[in-house]
Design an enzyme around this catalytic site. Sequence first.
Site, PDB file in Angstrom:
ATOM      1  CG  HIS A  78      39.843  41.202  43.294  1.00 21.93           C
ATOM      2  ND1 HIS A  78      39.751  39.917  42.787  1.00 21.93           N
ATOM      3  CD2 HIS A  78      38.668  41.806  42.989  1.00 21.93           C
ATOM      4  CE1 HIS A  78      38.575  39.758  42.203  1.00 21.93           C
ATOM      5  NE2 HIS A  78      37.896  40.886  42.299  1.00 21.93           N
ATOM      6  CG  ASP A 173      43.120  38.111  43.301  1.00 17.86           C
ATOM      7  OD1 ASP A 173      43.216  37.110  42.578  1.00 17.86           O
ATOM      8  OD2 ASP A 173      42.047  38.692  43.524  1.00 17.86           O
TER       9      ASP A 173
END
Length: 235
Positions: A78, A173
């Site tokens: 990500h 993230d």
Amino acid sequence: FFFLVFNTIKCCSLLFACRMQMPGKVTVNGKKKWLTIAAYPASYNNEVQREIGEYVPEFEFVDNIIKVFLDNKNYAVHPGPTLLYPGMIENGVDFEYYINMGKTQVKLVESIDRESIKIAEAYGINDSLEITEFFKKTYGYEGDSFYELLTTADCYKGISGPKTLSVRYLQEDIPYALKGIQALGKAAGIDTPAIDAVITLAYTLKGDELDNGRSLENLGLAGIDRNELLERCRG
């Protein structure tokens, strides 16, 4: 119930590849065949497995929650690629996040993955799968490279790229995955140049929106050595 009995139960990822289309409507693109899970400490694994094992047979219980943390490969897939898509994102270009990913972005993903595997080995975890094999085992797909798997996977078709850089791929993230991995690497004396680069770029571009994230200090792990950390994880 389990969160009241045990300090933490962590699974490496969601069982389904899915996206909310609108409130009350979710599209499920795929279902994983295998995920790792552990209680913290792992000495409670058997009790948890007795309660949920028959309902979620895809779960593999492991003896170290650090392994579970590192098995969530979202931290590789990500943040870095998102930071290499900013022109498309900020200009409102329609694209599919995974299917349209380029080979250079995948090279960054694989570099981050290799660093995380070195960290895992430093903590005595010698069975971590590199991301291509991990993806094959998780979804059951076959392919010669991670680039091929990622850009042809049925479970990722139709998943659009973000429309803003204020997105969980960065806001979650980075502080709560990559920074935690970076901290584990520092504690084990492992260099993480690719991870460091992504974190630095993210905070340069979006630092006013990103939390401080996980560090050895705020995790209560400052000053403890590798063996003590593993003892806490295993119980």
